[in-house]
Design a protein around this motif. Structure first.
Motif, mmCIF file in Angstrom:
data_model
loop_
_atom_site.group_PDB
_atom_site.id
_atom_site.type_symbol
_atom_site.label_atom_id
_atom_site.label_comp_id
_atom_site.label_asym_id
_atom_site.label_seq_id
_atom_site.Cartn_x
_atom_site.Cartn_y
_atom_site.Cartn_z
ATOM 1 N N GLY A 1 34.251 -94.283 58.459
ATOM 2 C CA GLY A 1 35.397 -93.527 57.966
ATOM 3 C C GLY A 1 35.130 -92.041 57.914
ATOM 4 N N ASN A 2 33.860 -91.644 57.765
ATOM 5 C CA ASN A 2 33.502 -90.225 57.697
ATOM 6 C C ASN A 2 32.894 -89.717 59.002
ATOM 7 N N GLN A 3 32.914 -90.531 60.055
ATOM 8 C CA GLN A 3 32.252 -90.166 61.318
ATOM 9 C C GLN A 3 32.780 -88.840 61.868
ATOM 10 N N ASN A 4 34.105 -88.674 61.884
ATOM 11 C CA ASN A 4 34.678 -87.445 62.437
ATOM 12 C C ASN A 4 34.250 -86.223 61.630
ATOM 13 N N MET A 5 34.232 -86.386 60.300
ATOM 14 C CA MET A 5 33.814 -85.249 59.468
ATOM 15 C C MET A 5 32.352 -84.908 59.726
ATOM 16 N N PHE A 6 31.485 -85.950 59.863
ATOM 17 C CA PHE A 6 30.074 -85.688 60.155
ATOM 18 C C PHE A 6 29.925 -84.912 61.462
ATOM 19 N N GLN A 7 30.700 -85.304 62.458
ATOM 20 C CA GLN A 7 30.577 -84.636 63.765
ATOM 21 C C GLN A 7 31.013 -83.180 63.665
ATOM 22 N N ARG A 8 32.076 -82.921 62.883
ATOM 23 C CA ARG A 8 32.491 -81.526 62.718
ATOM 24 C C ARG A 8 31.406 -80.717 62.027
ATOM 25 N N ILE A 9 30.689 -81.337 61.049
ATOM 26 C CA ILE A 9 29.604 -80.623 60.362
ATOM 27 C C ILE A 9 28.455 -80.336 61.326
ATOM 28 N N LEU A 10 28.137 -81.312 62.170
ATOM 29 C CA LEU A 10 26.990 -81.176 63.080
ATOM 30 C C LEU A 10 27.256 -80.200 64.216
ATOM 31 N N GLY A 11 28.479 -80.097 64.636
ATOM 32 C CA GLY A 11 28.799 -79.211 65.758
ATOM 33 C C GLY A 11 28.603 -79.911 67.096
ATOM 34 N N GLU A 12 28.910 -79.189 68.174
ATOM 35 C CA GLU A 12 28.861 -79.781 69.511
ATOM 36 C C GLU A 12 27.446 -79.957 70.025
ATOM 37 N N ALA A 13 26.469 -79.163 69.502
ATOM 38 C CA ALA A 13 25.105 -79.206 70.042
ATOM 39 C C ALA A 13 24.323 -80.434 69.568
ATOM 40 N N ILE A 14 24.826 -81.156 68.586
ATOM 41 C CA ILE A 14 24.101 -82.304 68.033
ATOM 42 C C ILE A 14 24.911 -83.559 68.291
ATOM 43 N N VAL A 15 24.245 -84.580 68.833
ATOM 44 C CA VAL A 15 24.896 -85.849 69.144
ATOM 45 C C VAL A 15 24.729 -86.798 67.945
ATOM 46 N N LEU A 16 25.852 -87.371 67.491
ATOM 47 C CA LEU A 16 25.822 -88.319 66.380
ATOM 48 C C LEU A 16 25.883 -89.737 66.933
ATOM 49 N N LYS A 17 24.904 -90.576 66.551
ATOM 50 C CA LYS A 17 24.882 -91.970 66.963
ATOM 51 C C LYS A 17 24.887 -92.864 65.720
ATOM 52 N N LEU A 18 25.702 -93.921 65.772
ATOM 53 C CA LEU A 18 25.750 -94.885 64.674
ATOM 54 C C LEU A 18 25.138 -96.197 65.124
ATOM 55 N N ASN A 19 24.172 -96.696 64.360
ATOM 56 C CA ASN A 19 23.517 -97.972 64.645
ATOM 57 C C ASN A 19 23.693 -98.862 63.416
ATOM 58 N N LEU A 20 24.896 -99.422 63.282
ATOM 59 C CA LEU A 20 25.268 -100.123 62.049
ATOM 60 C C LEU A 20 25.166 -101.629 62.247
ATOM 61 N N ASP A 21 24.373 -102.273 61.400
ATOM 62 C CA ASP A 21 24.228 -103.726 61.445
ATOM 63 C C ASP A 21 25.470 -104.348 60.796
ATOM 64 N N PRO A 22 26.256 -105.143 61.566
ATOM 65 C CA PRO A 22 27.499 -105.705 61.000
ATOM 66 C C PRO A 22 27.259 -106.672 59.848
ATOM 67 N N ASN A 23 25.993 -107.183 59.716
ATOM 68 C CA ASN A 23 25.678 -108.125 58.634
ATOM 69 C C ASN A 23 25.236 -107.430 57.341
ATOM 70 N N THR A 24 25.265 -106.102 57.352
ATOM 71 C CA THR A 24 24.842 -105.375 56.144
ATOM 72 C C THR A 24 25.782 -105.701 54.980
ATOM 73 N N LYS A 25 25.202 -106.159 53.883
ATOM 74 C CA LYS A 25 26.007 -106.593 52.729
ATOM 75 C C LYS A 25 26.484 -105.383 51.928
ATOM 76 N N PRO A 26 27.572 -105.572 51.144
ATOM 77 C CA PRO A 26 28.042 -104.475 50.281
ATOM 78 C C PRO A 26 26.957 -104.091 49.254
ATOM 79 N N ALA A 27 26.989 -102.833 48.844
ATOM 80 C CA ALA A 27 26.050 -102.310 47.841
ATOM 81 C C ALA A 27 26.819 -101.985 46.568
ATOM 82 N N TRP A 28 26.104 -102.073 45.440
ATOM 83 C CA TRP A 28 26.714 -101.794 44.118
ATOM 84 C C TRP A 28 26.416 -100.344 43.750
ATOM 85 N N ALA A 29 27.430 -99.447 43.910
ATOM 86 C CA ALA A 29 27.177 -98.020 43.703
ATOM 87 C C ALA A 29 28.505 -97.292 43.536
#
Length: 1018
Positions: free
Chosen positions: A727-755
């Protein structure tokens, strides 16, 4: 509690806990049994010392220990040790009785003396036992007194005093019981012999009488007639016993019968007809008889009268002497262990009053007046009320001034005669009688003034009054040992005052020097001028040099290498030797770590007991030189902190205000989209949908700004990390700028966290910003997620937190990396490797705080030139149960449902009020609009129909939504309430059972909430 804790606690209660001899003497005088007496003693000690358990064992004729008193020891334990044969290794008590010495076992579990009884003791958690032998006056062992504890410990000085006093009191009780036992045996033997020797009864020195079954006199001997000579004419055979004693009572022959003759006769007849042992009888002429009566085989009564006048008088003298000796012992013992010498006057006076059975009195100290002549200074005055203990006393007020003429006259008489003055006749006009009446303002029946001498000098005067039997020379002789003791104590009191005065003067002098030397902010060193060894140093020197005192005392300047420039030190010594003092110059001091400190040095030569000493003083200038630079850095940090606080406050305020703007944008867009297709051109729907989508993205941005400004209270819930990151991917990319490549390696089995989702978003944002700054020339940033399970051993060894399942997300960059030293400090507040204009040093410390607040932890790995990886672990199930509903995928959108009820809508922002009201009217509701709480109250009062629900903003000036709802529900308890608010943290804590929806709300959610509150949807 450990041993030290027991000692401190014991010392605080010393005077309170030590039992007094009166405990035993009172019980003995009342005829209480030995068992009850010992139990009372143990109860007293245990009541005032809650942690200890006491026991008294008695040694029998077969050298076996028998149970005496232990009210709080387990009965099974008592049964098992009862009858234990004493021996050198038979526990604490068996060994103490066998060796006739105190045995202290601090740890029962590990002491060989308890090998045979250890298992039994440990069953009842008895871990320590101190036992002392109870000895008779001849030194023979009578038994043992023991103290048990539930923890290993040793006796303090207080415990030794307590044990000594307890053993002493127990010995008195046991010996008295043995004496009573022997006395009883003696009386029984005497009675048996008198029965056997009835043939020689006339020759006996005791009076003897025999009455038949009808209680008529059979015979009596001459001695019997002699005892009752006033009624001897009635002692004829056939005379009834009752007739004889009635005549004797009315003739005043029986002292106890005076004034109650008939009552006494009935008591005596009953006692005579049912004889139970012996009793004493006092005759009118002052003599005492021991009356022993018993029934004969024929049903009669045989009685013996023994003159025990000498014995009674001897007992009274013995009791008085014993009391006097105990009083002297208590006084001396008290002032051996107690340093409060001023109390001696009150204690001595109370002892004199108690010993003499006097009602009141005073004690005066002989002092020197300003002119040098002796005078009296009254130091204590007391009254002992009838039938109360020694400790139950109160101070009386003397009515005359101490310079009373009567007091002066009394003092002059004592100084002249050096003897006691007796006043025993109420009609006698004596100086002492006048003085007593003046001082106490009461009737004085008898009075005695006693001089107190010490080493031939008059040190005090005691005046006591109203002794029932009066005062005489015999009593003065009796009381003299106590006066001698008093003189000793008063002399000790004066010596103690002089000693304390001298000690205080010396202590003040020593403390003054010690404070001047040791607490001086300048570093000070005293050096033997001949050997150059350090004799003393102060705390400032130790703090600056980093040495411990034992590391420098006795060492030389050269051994410590304090002055690396030896020529500089030699110059200091030369100037001090030639000029006595001087040398005020900046120098260098080398401390223990090898660091060199800038100092300003002074030196002077001093002489003490013929020993030449060099006093070296220095002022550390290092911190002063560094203060300017440190102050500049602190100012920069302060400015950064203030700026961050201001930005946070500004972000929160802007977000709050922007929320109201978004309500107008979002809800107006939704309102237009609800327009039927035939009334709204199709080309308008696309732009309106874009407006709605942009407003929703702006709403998400507002949530982040509120989290950044910390205007929202922590909102712990189950969060899906993968959803949050995408949900915040676009905002992260705007913060990083064009010179930095953002990659997401998200495990779909990751359980919810209490926070708290806002805090985790903020932490992730800080890590992304930190990674961007580490890759100024560009690079790659990888964000990954996965499940991690930690065992108890692994997590305690590596991270020191709770074991279990964690959701981990990692932020990995290939930037400049960090050194090992930087990694150790990376989470410290205000630590930063960036230039001042680029960072405050608060980012990573904020991340660390946010993760810790949510029960998680963070680790970092980095190498210079090889990038950095931050790994954040958030708890999944530590102490929480997953609510399936909280992590379930969102349900498909339900159709928007309206209604026909009347709703009261209140908001202080007119655009918000207008659009919300329009939407609700679009849904079919009848809407009453109110711009602010005051108009809402007026509208509710003036409306004639039923208002079903109040929809109000929570945050309004003058009156908030909760206060408005309270007023309106008081008028109509059935009124439903739904709050609207842009800041929910504080609101959720304040509202009671009412529903709340956060601005800007979607029309579907708002419609559903309204129907839910009105009771249509569960």
């Amino acid at each position: 509690m450990n041993d030290d804790g027991i000692e401190v606690l014991a010392e605080q209660k010393t005077l309170k806990v030590l039992p007094d001899i009166k405990i035993i003497l009172e019980l003995i005088s009342k005829g209480v049994s030995l068992k009850d007496t010992l139990n009372t003693l143990v109860d007293y000690i245990e009541t005032n010392s809650k942690e200890m358990i006491c026991s008294i064992l008695l040694l029998d004729d077969e050298n076996q220990l028998r149970h005496g008193a232990a009210p709080n020891l387990p009965e099974d334990y008592i049964r098992n040790i009862d009858g234990t044969k004493i021996g050198p290794n038979q526990g604490s008590c068996g060994a103490a009785a066998f060796r006739n010495q105190q045995i202290v076992v601090a740890d029962i579990e590990n002491d060989p003396l308890w090998e045979e009884f250890k298992e039994l003791a440990l069953i009842y958690d008895l871990r320590a036992c101190w036992s002392s032998p109870i000895r008779s006056s001849t030194g023979a062992v009578l038994g043992t007194f023991a103290i048990y504890y539930h923890k290993p410990c040793k006796p303090s000085q207080f415990h030794l005093q307590l044990i000594e006093q307890a053993v002493y009191l127990a010995a008195i009780a046991i010996e008295h019981a043995k004496v009573e036992e022997n006395l009883l045996k003696s009386e029984q033997e005497s009675h048996r012999l008198r029965v056997q020797l009835t043939e020689a009864i006339e020759s006996l020195t005791e009076g003897f009488a025999l009455y038949d079954a009808d209680d008529r006199l059979v015979m009596c001997n001459t001695k019997y007639r002699e005892f009752y000579q006033e009624s001897a004419d009635l002692l004829t055979p056939g005379q009834r016993f009752e007739d004889h004693i009635r005549i004797s009572a009315h003739r005043g022959q029986i002292a106890d019968a005076v004034g109650r003759e008939e009552e006494w006769v009935q008591e005596r007849v009953k006692q005579h007809q049912n004889p139970k042992g012996s009793h004493r009888q006092k005759l009118g002429d002052g003599r005492w008889l021991l009356i022993s009566e018993q029934k004969t085989a024929g049903g009669g009564i045989a009685g013996v009268r023994t003159d025990i006048t000498r014995q009674v008088l001897y007992e009274e003298e013995l009791r008085s002497s014993f009391h006097l000796i105990e009083s002297i012992r208590n006084l001396l013992e008290h002032y051996i262990v107690d340093s409060e010498s001023d109390q001696v006057f009150e204690d001595l006076l109370l002892t004199l009053l108690s010993t003499s059975e006097s009602e009141f009195g005073f004690i005066a100290e002989v002092q020197k007046s300003e002119s040098g002549s002796p005078c009296l200074n009254i130091r204590a005055n007391k009254r002992l009320s009838p039938h109360i203990e020694l400790s139950e006393h109160h101070t009386i007020t003397l009515s005359t001034k101490q310079e009373s003429e009567s007091l002066k006259a009394l003092f002059d008489q004592i100084m002249r005669t050096r003897e006691a003055v007796i006043f025993s006749q109420p009609t006698e006009e004596s100086q002492l009688g006048s003085l007593a009446h003046e001082l106490f303002e009461e009737r004085v029946s008898s009075c005695l003034s006693l001089p107190i001498y010490s080493q031939g000098d008059l040190t005090g005067v005691v005046v006591i009054a109203n002794r029932p039997s009066g005062y005489n020379d015999e009593f003065i002789e009796f009381i003299k040992p106590l006066l001698v003791t008093g003189g000793t104590l008063l002399r000790a009191h004066r010596n103690e005052i002089i000693r304390k005065k001298n000690e205080n003067a010396l202590q003040i002098s020593e403390e003054r020097f010690s404070k001047i030397f040791h607490l001086n902010p300048l570093g000070k060193v005293i050096i033997n001028f001949d050997t150059e060894q350090l004799s003393d140093v102060n705390e400032s020197f130790l703090k600056t040099s980093q040495y411990a005192r034992e590391e420098v005392i006795g060492k030389t300047i050269h051994e410590l290498n304090l002055f690396s420039d030896k020529a500089h030190w030699e110059e200091i010594v030369r100037i001090a030797r030639q000029e006595g003092m001087g040398y005020d110059q900046e120098s260098i001091l080398q401390i223990k770590s090898g660091e060199k400190r800038s100092i300003q040095c002074y030196a002077c030569l001093i002489q003490t007991a013929g020993e030449p000493l060099l006093l070296v003083m220095f002022k550390d200038l290092t911190e002063q030189k560094n203060a300017g630079e440190l102050n500049r850095q602190l100012q920069i940090q302060l400015q950064h902190g203030q700026k961050m606080k201001a930005i946070g406050q500004l972000a929160a305020e802007v977000a709050h205000e922007f929320n109201n703007i978004l309500v107008g944008i979002n809800m107006n867009a939704e309102l237009l989209l609800l327009t039927p297709e035939n009334e709204l051109p199709a080309e308008y729907r696309g732009p309106l949908q874009e407006i709605k989508n942009s407003g929703e993205r702006a709403t998400d941005l507002i949530k982040q700004m509120l989290a950044f400004g910390r205007k929202k209270e922590p909102n712990i819930s189950w969060i899906n990390l993968n959803t949050m990151i995408t949900g915040n991917q676009n905002m992260f990319q705007r913060i990083l700028g064009e010179a930095i490549v953002l990659k997401l390696n998200l495990d779909p089995n990751t359980k919810p966290a209490w926070a708290d989702e806002a805090e985790i978003e903020q932490a992730l944002m800080n890590l992304v910003v930190n990674a961007r700054d580490a890759m100024p020339a560009g690079g790659t940033l990888i964000i990954s997620t996965k499940n991690v399970l930690f065992t108890e051993d692994q997590i305690s060894r590596e991270y020191g937190t709770l074991p279990g399942s964690y959701s981990r997300f990692s932020v990995i960059d290939n930037g400049c990396g960090m050194s090992a030293e930087t990694v150790e400090q990376v989470f410290e507040p205000f630590f930063t490797t960036k230039p001042a204009e680029m960072g405050t040093g608060l980012g990573l410390s904020t991340v660390f705080r946010d993760i810790s607040n949510n029960g998680g932890f963070i680790s970092v790995e980095s190498q210079l030139g090889a990038g950095t990886e931050f790994r954040i672990y958030l708890p999944q199930d530590q102490g929480k149960t997953i609510d399936a509903q909280s992590v379930a995928p969102p349900a498909s959108q339900d159709p928007i449902t309206g209604g026909t009820e009347t709703l009261l809508v209140c908001d202080d922002e007119e655009p918000v009020l207008t659009v919300v009201s329009a939407l609700l009217e679009k849904l079919g509701y009848s809407v009453i609009k109110a711009l602010g709480p005051r108009k809402a109250i007026q509208a509710a009062r003036s409306h004639m129909g039923k208002i079903s629900l109040l929809l109000t903003d929570f945050n309004m000036p003058d009156m908030n939504g909760q206060q408005l709802a309270k007023q309106l529900t008081q008028q109509d308890p059935e009124l439903k309430v739904l709050y609207l608010s842009g800041m929910t943290g504080k609101v959720l804590q304040d509202i009671d059972d009412y529903e709340l929806i956060q601005k800007p709300a979607k029309i579907g959610l708002l419609a559903q909430k309204i129907r839910n509150v009105l009771g249509d949807i569960k």
